[in-house]
Design a protein around this motif. Structure first.
Motif, PDB file in Angstrom:
ATOM      1  N   UNK A   8       0.860  -1.239  -0.039  1.00  0.00           N
ATOM      2  CA  UNK A   8      -0.118   0.047  -0.101  1.00  0.00           C
ATOM      3  C   UNK A   8       0.859   1.172   0.026  1.00  0.00           C
ATOM      4  N   UNK A   9       0.372   2.319   0.415  1.00  0.00           N
ATOM      5  CA  UNK A   9       1.066   3.641   0.141  1.00  0.00           C
ATOM      6  C   UNK A   9       2.172   3.748   1.364  1.00  0.00           C
ATOM      7  N   UNK A  10       1.898   2.920   2.502  1.00  0.00           N
ATOM      8  CA  UNK A  10       2.809   3.201   3.510  1.00  0.00           C
ATOM      9  C   UNK A  10       3.565   1.739   3.825  1.00  0.00           C
ATOM     10  N   UNK A  11       3.104   0.619   3.380  1.00  0.00           N
ATOM     11  CA  UNK A  11       3.994  -0.569   3.603  1.00  0.00           C
ATOM     12  C   UNK A  11       3.718  -1.812   2.584  1.00  0.00           C
ATOM     13  N   UNK A  12       4.459  -2.591   3.130  1.00  0.00           N
ATOM     14  CA  UNK A  12       4.447  -4.013   2.351  1.00  0.00           C
ATOM     15  C   UNK A  12       4.318  -5.095   3.306  1.00  0.00           C
ATOM     16  N   UNK A  13       3.445  -6.130   2.612  1.00  0.00           N
ATOM     17  CA  UNK A  13       3.080  -7.057   3.471  1.00  0.00           C
ATOM     18  C   UNK A  13       3.766  -8.413   2.815  1.00  0.00           C
ATOM     19  N   UNK A  14       4.354  -9.047   3.657  1.00  0.00           N
ATOM     20  CA  UNK A  14       5.084 -10.310   3.102  1.00  0.00           C
ATOM     21  C   UNK A  14       4.562 -11.682   3.792  1.00  0.00           C
ATOM     22  N   UNK A  15       4.554 -12.584   3.015  1.00  0.00           N
ATOM     23  CA  UNK A  15       4.417 -13.868   3.573  1.00  0.00           C
ATOM     24  C   UNK A  15       5.863 -14.561   3.976  1.00  0.00           C
ATOM     25  N   UNK A  16       5.601 -14.964   5.450  1.00  0.00           N
ATOM     26  CA  UNK A  16       6.797 -15.534   6.007  1.00  0.00           C
ATOM     27  C   UNK A  16       6.553 -16.837   6.838  1.00  0.00           C
ATOM     28  N   UNK A  17       7.388 -17.396   7.701  1.00  0.00           N
ATOM     29  CA  UNK A  17       7.317 -18.283   8.456  1.00  0.00           C
ATOM     30  C   UNK A  17       7.892 -17.929   9.693  1.00  0.00           C
ATOM     31  N   UNK A  18       7.118 -18.451  10.740  1.00  0.00           N
ATOM     32  CA  UNK A  18       7.504 -18.062  12.333  1.00  0.00           C
ATOM     33  C   UNK A  18       7.208 -19.358  13.161  1.00  0.00           C
ATOM     34  N   UNK A  19       8.265 -20.154  13.523  1.00  0.00           N
ATOM     35  CA  UNK A  19       8.123 -21.187  14.341  1.00  0.00           C
ATOM     36  C   UNK A  19       7.321 -22.208  13.804  1.00  0.00           C
ATOM     37  N   UNK A  20       7.445 -22.431  12.603  1.00  0.00           N
ATOM     38  CA  UNK A  20       6.680 -23.345  11.555  1.00  0.00           C
ATOM     39  C   UNK A  20       5.334 -22.901  11.267  1.00  0.00           C
ATOM     40  N   UNK A  21       4.742 -21.653  11.320  1.00  0.00           N
ATOM     41  CA  UNK A  21       3.601 -21.150  10.940  1.00  0.00           C
ATOM     42  C   UNK A  21       3.662 -20.154   9.906  1.00  0.00           C
ATOM     43  N   UNK A  22       2.949 -20.277   8.970  1.00  0.00           N
ATOM     44  CA  UNK A  22       2.700 -19.089   7.820  1.00  0.00           C
ATOM     45  C   UNK A  22       2.267 -17.992   8.554  1.00  0.00           C
ATOM     46  N   UNK A  23       2.761 -16.719   8.360  1.00  0.00           N
ATOM     47  CA  UNK A  23       2.416 -15.445   8.877  1.00  0.00           C
ATOM     48  C   UNK A  23       2.538 -14.525   8.005  1.00  0.00           C
ATOM     49  N   UNK A  24       1.788 -13.547   8.138  1.00  0.00           N
ATOM     50  CA  UNK A  24       2.192 -12.330   7.243  1.00  0.00           C
ATOM     51  C   UNK A  24       2.804 -11.168   8.192  1.00  0.00           C
TER      52      UNK A  24
END
Length: 70
Positions: A8-24
């Motif tokens: 968006x205008x102020x941020x970027x959202x990434x798909x990632x992994x944290x402790x085995x869980x898919x997160x944004x």
């Protein structure tokens, strides 16, 4: 981060992994802090409030907001 999934205008959202869980992960652009209007500040505060409430009321939503300043 695995891949960019939105922006968006102020941020970027990434798909990632944290402790085995898919997160944004939402990462603020460095321009985020420059010249914000009062309406934009209120919109950001509203978004933070919603995400923090979700993080407190469900185990399925975590709340992370990263800032990388250059």
């Amino acid at each position: 981060f695995l891949e960019e999934i939105g922006s968006g205008a102020f941020s970027v959202v990434f798909k990632a992994r944290c402790r085995g869980t898919t997160v944004a992960v939402k990462q603020a652009k460095s321009s985020f802090f420059l010249g914000l209007t009062q309406d934009q500040i209120r919109g950001f505060q509203h978004e933070v409030n919603i995400l923090s409430k979700l993080a407190r009321t469900t185990r399925k939503v975590g709340f992370f907001f990263s800032f990388f300043l250059s």
